[in-house]
Design an enzyme around this catalytic site. Structure first.
Site, PDB file in Angstrom:
ATOM      1  N   CYS A  72      37.637 -15.887 -19.410  1.00 46.08           N
ATOM      2  CA  CYS A  72      37.491 -14.434 -19.538  1.00 46.08           C
ATOM      3  C   CYS A  72      38.563 -13.757 -18.704  1.00 46.08           C
ATOM      4  CB  CYS A  72      36.138 -13.980 -19.009  1.00 46.08           C
ATOM      5  SG  CYS A  72      34.750 -14.908 -19.624  1.00 46.08           S
ATOM      6  N   CYS A 129      46.876 -15.456 -20.945  1.00 47.21           N
ATOM      7  CA  CYS A 129      46.458 -16.795 -20.551  1.00 47.21           C
ATOM      8  C   CYS A 129      47.602 -17.781 -20.738  1.00 47.21           C
ATOM      9  CB  CYS A 129      45.257 -17.242 -21.375  1.00 47.21           C
ATOM     10  SG  CYS A 129      44.522 -18.788 -20.800  1.00 47.21           S
ATOM     11  N   CYS A 161      42.127 -12.047 -23.645  1.00 46.78           N
ATOM     12  CA  CYS A 161      43.322 -12.378 -22.895  1.00 46.78           C
ATOM     13  C   CYS A 161      44.607 -11.898 -23.552  1.00 46.78           C
ATOM     14  CB  CYS A 161      43.435 -13.888 -22.710  1.00 46.78           C
ATOM     15  SG  CYS A 161      42.051 -14.614 -21.845  1.00 46.78           S
TER      16      CYS A 161
END
Length: 137
Positions: A14, A92, A88
């Site tokens: 997350c 990420c 994201c």
């Protein structure tokens, strides 16, 4: 996390601003149980989350304040077969050989409980489908 042919090692990541990360991690933990590891790339006190979100999550048994997300680490990503990133976008890091699924969490900022419930339910539907796909019972 252990890996078996029938149950891949799955990591939910997350990435959200302020308390949304904690809210997302709490909800994902509630939905996934022990089938998927949930980690957060950031957290903040639950009192930074829209009170309507806290109330909507409480209706389905999620206590945001009680959930402290595990911190995202490179090692956790490397140890996982599947990485599902939540909210994201390109934030990420991508590791070679991993399977990535990404989706955006609707931002419920400033909305009341009536507006948050459908967002919560849509997240639940999508997450349950993802879990069934990557970590079948």
């Amino acid at each position: 996390m252990s890996t078996s042919p029938s149950r891949p090692s799955v990591l939910f990541v997350c990435v959200h601003n302020a308390g949304r990360s904690q809210m997302a991690a709490a909800f994902l933990t509630h939905l996934a149980g022990d089938r998927v590891e949930v980690r957060s790339a950031g957290s903040a006190p639950a009192d930074t989350v829209n009170p309507a979100v806290v109330e909507a999550m409480g209706e389905v048994g999620v206590d945001i304040a009680a959930e402290v997300p595990k911190v995202l680490t490179v090692e956790a990503v490397q140890a996982s077969d599947v990485v599902i990133t939540m909210g994201c976008g390109d934030a990420c890091p991508v590791f070679p050989g991993k399977r990535y699924l990404d989706w955006q969490l609707d931002d419920p900022a400033g909305q009341g409980v009536a507006a948050v419930r459908p967002i919560r339910d849509a997240i639940e539907t999508r997450v349950r489908a993802l879990i069934s796909e990557v970590a079948p019972a």
